[in-house]
Design a protein around this motif. Structure first.
Motif, PDB file in Angstrom:
ATOM      1  N   UNK A 362       1.096  -1.425   0.350  1.00 38.40           N
ATOM      2  CA  UNK A 362       0.092  -0.008  -0.571  1.00 38.40           C
ATOM      3  C   UNK A 362       1.172   0.941   0.295  1.00 38.40           C
ATOM      4  N   UNK A 363       2.288   1.201  -0.050  1.00 41.26           N
ATOM      5  CA  UNK A 363       3.235   2.534   0.155  1.00 41.26           C
ATOM      6  C   UNK A 363       3.033   3.016   1.642  1.00 41.26           C
ATOM      7  N   UNK A 364       4.101   4.131   1.989  1.00 44.13           N
ATOM      8  CA  UNK A 364       3.531   5.174   3.015  1.00 44.13           C
ATOM      9  C   UNK A 364       2.514   5.599   3.279  1.00 44.13           C
ATOM     10  N   UNK A 365       1.889   5.334   4.782  1.00 48.88           N
ATOM     11  CA  UNK A 365       0.583   5.837   5.616  1.00 48.88           C
ATOM     12  C   UNK A 365       1.069   5.298   7.097  1.00 48.88           C
ATOM     13  N   UNK A 366      -0.681   5.684   7.050  1.00 46.65           N
ATOM     14  CA  UNK A 366      -0.993   4.956   8.549  1.00 46.65           C
ATOM     15  C   UNK A 366      -2.019   5.016   8.919  1.00 46.65           C
ATOM     16  N   UNK A 367      -2.117   4.793   9.900  1.00 46.11           N
ATOM     17  CA  UNK A 367      -3.835   4.273  10.347  1.00 46.11           C
ATOM     18  C   UNK A 367      -4.674   5.170  11.246  1.00 46.11           C
ATOM     19  N   UNK A 368      -5.291   5.612  11.071  1.00 45.03           N
ATOM     20  CA  UNK A 368      -5.774   7.174  11.678  1.00 45.03           C
ATOM     21  C   UNK A 368      -7.367   6.425  12.667  1.00 45.03           C
ATOM     22  N   UNK A 369      -7.365   6.938  13.571  1.00 45.80           N
ATOM     23  CA  UNK A 369      -8.430   6.663  14.270  1.00 45.80           C
ATOM     24  C   UNK A 369      -9.318   7.671  15.002  1.00 45.80           C
ATOM     25  N   UNK A 370     -10.546   7.936  14.748  1.00 43.90           N
ATOM     26  CA  UNK A 370     -11.777   9.762  14.948  1.00 43.90           C
ATOM     27  C   UNK A 370     -13.018   9.274  15.770  1.00 43.90           C
ATOM     28  N   UNK A 371     -12.667   9.677  17.460  1.00 43.56           N
ATOM     29  CA  UNK A 371     -14.102   9.264  18.178  1.00 43.56           C
ATOM     30  C   UNK A 371     -14.275  10.490  18.066  1.00 43.56           C
ATOM     31  N   UNK A 372     -15.907  10.636  18.367  1.00 45.86           N
ATOM     32  CA  UNK A 372     -17.028  11.956  18.114  1.00 45.86           C
ATOM     33  C   UNK A 372     -17.338  11.737  19.384  1.00 45.86           C
ATOM     34  N   UNK A 373     -18.025  12.652  19.898  1.00 51.31           N
ATOM     35  CA  UNK A 373     -18.612  12.588  21.231  1.00 51.31           C
ATOM     36  C   UNK A 373     -20.461  12.488  20.626  1.00 51.31           C
ATOM     37  N   UNK A 374     -21.035  10.997  21.760  1.00 55.84           N
ATOM     38  CA  UNK A 374     -22.310  11.226  21.491  1.00 55.84           C
ATOM     39  C   UNK A 374     -23.230  10.918  22.893  1.00 55.84           C
TER      40      UNK A 374
END
Length: 527
Positions: A362-374
């Motif tokens: 997949x080439x260079x990159x990163x995992x990202x996590x997004x958490x939204x208030x609920x």
């Protein structure tokens, strides 16, 4: 509205010229005419070419002219509209697979074309109100045969040979979800995520057309092709769904950006976390925990396993993982004890974990996590995906292949000890009168699995290695926890400045040997 030209591949047919019966004997015989070409055998290249051509045109959102009763339909009314089981596609083919369609209405007002591919020839399913039982709703009047549908679902005998269980659902934007044996729906997968967690509004491309290959009588998998379309890109997806104890979906995607995309989320997963053992702010009622997933697991390119428990933040939290997730990542429901949820209806203890295994480079990159208030469990507030370092540019062709595994028990993913429980408390509750609640937190983490049970006979050799992005660690020590065959970590961390954010990390070791995954947890001092 989609036209029939949009829904099918139209190919011309030719005819050979007949030879004359009165031709001269000296004239060489004319070869027999070539047979008239029939319809092109469908393959995934057809979808790729559709996506490529579509990317060169301005985005036009597919729309359908629906009766007001369908537009205004509420959740209960929509749930009452059911596909007639005796009209299910593939049901008599002997494979065990069958397919049902969803009607347009309620939140689902963008038409989707669903094609059947039989012996290599695709044909769109025409709309017919007779396919549906409208329950307590008034059946709509005459509607065009090219109206389309909201999506579809697949059935297969997952748990008992005599019972056809729901296997997978494709409904809404580019969302799809699927189950293994003994699992209940929770987490969802998405084609892509665009602009998630950024200041500009998030974009939701949609699967506007599907091609479902008719499975043979002995088939153990079913193939779905999908055409993705949105303001910023188009795409062609091929998904091979293999049902079982751990159902897998092998995804091949080819993406064509229409516009520059600063942050493209590949292999996106969406889930829900309202509250749990490590985050009690939303706790109410009798249920101790409410979540579809309780953590993100990342297997980095360097071999390290990272475990990040999920939270329901007071403000949006975006967590990038710097190292490339070349080996895998996923949102897991690690806690499988019913008594930790006490919900007989939704069965959070049976929600699946989804694990992404990239195929190829997949080439260079990163995992990202997004958490939204609920403040409610009906809202999906957690998204995880992989982001290429290079922005997606118009005119480019991007390819990503990966496998998604739907897991009930994920212990064998990581070989070392795993963080089973994370508790967050005020150190003063444990007898430290000098601690101030707004700037110090005590973390209690239980590790089990791997080789940890072996070290219970010599616990003094097990130590913790800790760090923090900011602030300072005041204390950290481990004690044996024979109840789980592992160890319990106590860690006190202090943040000096009001409003400051920190990520705390810890891993258990015996000398140079790493015994556990790396646990990390964020918190923010009030102010």
């Amino acid at each position: 509205m989609l036209t029939r030209r949009d829904a099918v591949v139209l190919l011309g047919a030719g005819a050979g010229a007949l030879t004359s019966a009165n031709a001269s004997a000296q004239t060489p015989p004319t070869p027999p005419p070539a047979p008239a070409p029939g319809p092109r055998v469908f393959d995934h290249g057809v979808v790729i070419e559709r996506a490529r051509r579509l990317a060169a045109e301005p985005f036009a959102e597919p729309k359908a002219e629906l009766p007001q009763s369908l537009k205004d339909m509420g959740f209960d009314g929509y749930r009452d509209v059911r596909f007639k089981r005796d009209r299910a596609y593939f049901a008599k083919g002997g494979s065990g697979f069958s397919m049902e369609l969803f009607h347009l209405g309620f939140l689902y007002q963008q038409p989707v074309v669903v094609n059947l591919v039989r012996e290599g020839v695709p044909a769109p399913i025409p709309y017919d109100s007779g396919l549906f039982d409208f329950g307590g709703n008034k059946a709509p009047g005459r509607l065009p045969i090219d109206l389309g549908f909201a999506g579809f679902r697949l059935h297969y005998p997952l748990n008992k040979p005599s019972v056809s269980d729901e296997l997978a659902v494709f409904l809404g934007a580019s969302y799809f979800r699927f189950l293994g044996a003994g699992q209940h729906y929770g987490i969802s997968a998405r084609g892509v995520a665009i602009g998630t967690g950024e200041d500009a509004p998030e974009e939701f491309p949609l699967f506007r057309e599907f091609w479902v290959e008719e499975p043979g009588a002995t088939a153990t998998e079913i193939v779905v092709h999908a055409l993705l379309d949105g303001p910023s890109l188009t795409g062609a997806y091929r998904m091979v769904i293999s049902p079982g104890l751990e159902t897998t979906v092998d995804v091949g995607s080819t993406l064509f950006p229409r516009a520059a995309i600063p942050k493209l989320g590949v292999a996106a997963l969406t889930s829900m976390f309202q509250y749990g053992e490590n985050d009690r702010r939303q706790y109410r009622g009798f249920r101790p925990e409410v979540h579809d997933s309780d953590g993100l697991l990342v297997h980095g390119a360097n071999g390290e396993w990272l475990w990040r428990p999920l939270i329901n933040p007071e403000r949006l939290e975006k967590t990038p993982f710097a190292q490339s997730a070349a080996r895998g990542f996923g949102l897991l429901q690690r806690d499988r004890l019913f008594e930790h949820y006490q919900d007989l209806e939704v069965r959070y203890d049976l929600r699946p974990s989804y694990w992404i295994e990239p195929q190829g480079d997949w080439g260079p990159g990163r995992v990202e996590l997004v958490e939204i208030p609920t403040d409610h469990e009906t809202f999906d507030n957690v998204v995880a995906y992989w982001v290429p370092d290079a922005p997606a540019e118009p005119g480019a062709t991007l390819r990503f292949s990966y496998r998604i595994r739907s897991l009930k028990l994920a212990e064998r993913l990581s070989p070392g000890g795993r963080a089973l429980h994370t508790f967050v408390t005020d150190p003063r509750a444990s007898g430290d009168p000098s601690a101030a609640p707004e700037n110090v937190r005590r973390f209690i983490v239980d590790f089990a699995g791997g080789d940890l049970a072996y070290w219970l006979d010599d616990p003094r050799k097990v130590v913790t290695e800790t760090s923090a992005s900011t602030g300072k660690i005041n204390a950290a020590f481990v004690v044996p926890n024979p109840e789980i065959g592992g160890f319990r970590l106590f860690l006190d961390h202090e943040i000096e400045q009001p409003g400051e954010h920190a990520v705390v990390r810890a891993v258990l070791k015996a000398g140079a040997k790493t015994l556990t995954e790396t646990w990390l947890f964020p918190w923010r001092r009030a102010g």
